[in-house]
Design an enzyme around this catalytic site. Sequence first.
Site, PDB file in Angstrom:
ATOM      1  CG  ASN A 113      -1.996  -1.036   1.169  1.00 63.55           C
ATOM      2  OD1 ASN A 113      -1.711  -2.229   1.187  1.00 63.55           O
ATOM      3  ND2 ASN A 113      -3.241  -0.602   1.097  1.00 63.55           N
ATOM      4  CD  GLU A 114       6.023   2.935   3.043  1.00 62.74           C
ATOM      5  OE1 GLU A 114       6.779   3.863   3.387  1.00 62.74           O
ATOM      6  OE2 GLU A 114       6.136   1.774   3.486  1.00 62.74           O
ATOM      7  NE  ARG A 115       7.989  -1.199  -0.926  1.00 60.29           N
ATOM      8  CZ  ARG A 115       8.465  -2.312  -0.400  1.00 60.29           C
ATOM      9  NH1 ARG A 115       8.018  -3.481  -0.805  1.00 60.29           N
ATOM     10  NH2 ARG A 115       9.379  -2.263   0.556  1.00 60.29           N
TER      11      ARG A 115
END
Length: 407
Positions: A263-265
């Site tokens: 999700n962060e990426r």
Amino acid sequence: MSVLQNSLKTIIKTVVGQTSRSFTPTQEHISLKENLIKLIDKEINPHCEKWEKEKAFPAHEVFKVLGSAGYLGISKPVEYGGLGLDIGYEAMAAEACSFINSAGVGMGIGVQCDVATPSLVSFGSHDLKERFLRPTIAGDFVACLGVSEVGSGSDVASIKTTAKRDGDEWIINGGKMWITNGAQADWMCMLANTSDGPLHKNKSLICVPMDTPGVTVHRKIEKMGMHSSDTAEITFENVRVPYENLIGEEGNGFIYQMKQFQNERIYIAAGVVGALDRCMEATIEYCAQRKAFGHSILDNQYVHYRLAELQTEIECLRALYYKCIDDHIAGLDITPLASMLKLKAARLSRIVTDSCLQFWGGMGFTEEVIVSRMYRDCRLMSIGGGADEIMLDIICKFMGISPGSRE
């Protein structure tokens, strides 16, 4: 067919996919992005210069504004105050956050929405979601993620912080480093060693209230960029939290965190796409107006050819980013694709901002233009959220070409 050829065939199938899905922003996506940009221009951008100088922004105030408008829970469950939309809408919000004139604010928002909370949403108990997720979505709590440590950055398996069970409590000892939102956070999603087993099976994620006795913000870290984002080193000395603050199953923390990184990426790549669009637009406008040797800088063939090359690269990144959204929505394993996306976004952010800054000449070396700030802040993209080298290592493992994977 060789093992290497089989590995390459597998990763090509993973990346290309086997369906005709094609994410394209709808009018609803675009409206969400445009409305958030309007809110940013009204409530956030007028204060960015002050926050850059102070090297911090008031996270509780900013997050309450965003939370009240629904922007901190776009893809979060409706039953906990979210909007229940898919990650495509979340990505449009990330693009909108690139219009904040201080990238550190956008980074703090990203931690709140897509870095500290995905595992809580997917694996946390109802009680944990009520206590930590609901107020985070509302903007009443500021969240942070505690993974990196002194000596353990991208090498997540090597962390040393421990959480030992003592009856109905965990006793936590250790320290966390490079913690975005750390100096203002109300709670931390912490990865800690909860047993002496194998490194990938001895870790758990735990919700740690930051006002618990024994939690100390050791220092705020001075950085070369992302000035408005507070980044902290935090220590934990005999910190006691309830056992029930465990997210999911004990020992599965490493796996949960690897999923949370995806999700962060996507958030990072969405922000990069938005920032590079903005960087190109500003540079083209400046080059068209700026005269040198009797004509605009944009009339120089090298300049407009180079801008065309850069725009081509941005569109390739956008296609990869949309593909990643597609596969995430479909529930596929996006680990190799998200790693490629993060690698490409990070490297391209450095290339585009550097090339564009050159066309601004002396003005590009001042604090008066947004492009110079982008150049400075985007350097973090190849380090934070998984360094370029870690992304390459993940990709090589999926391709079957890293040492030890060819047998």
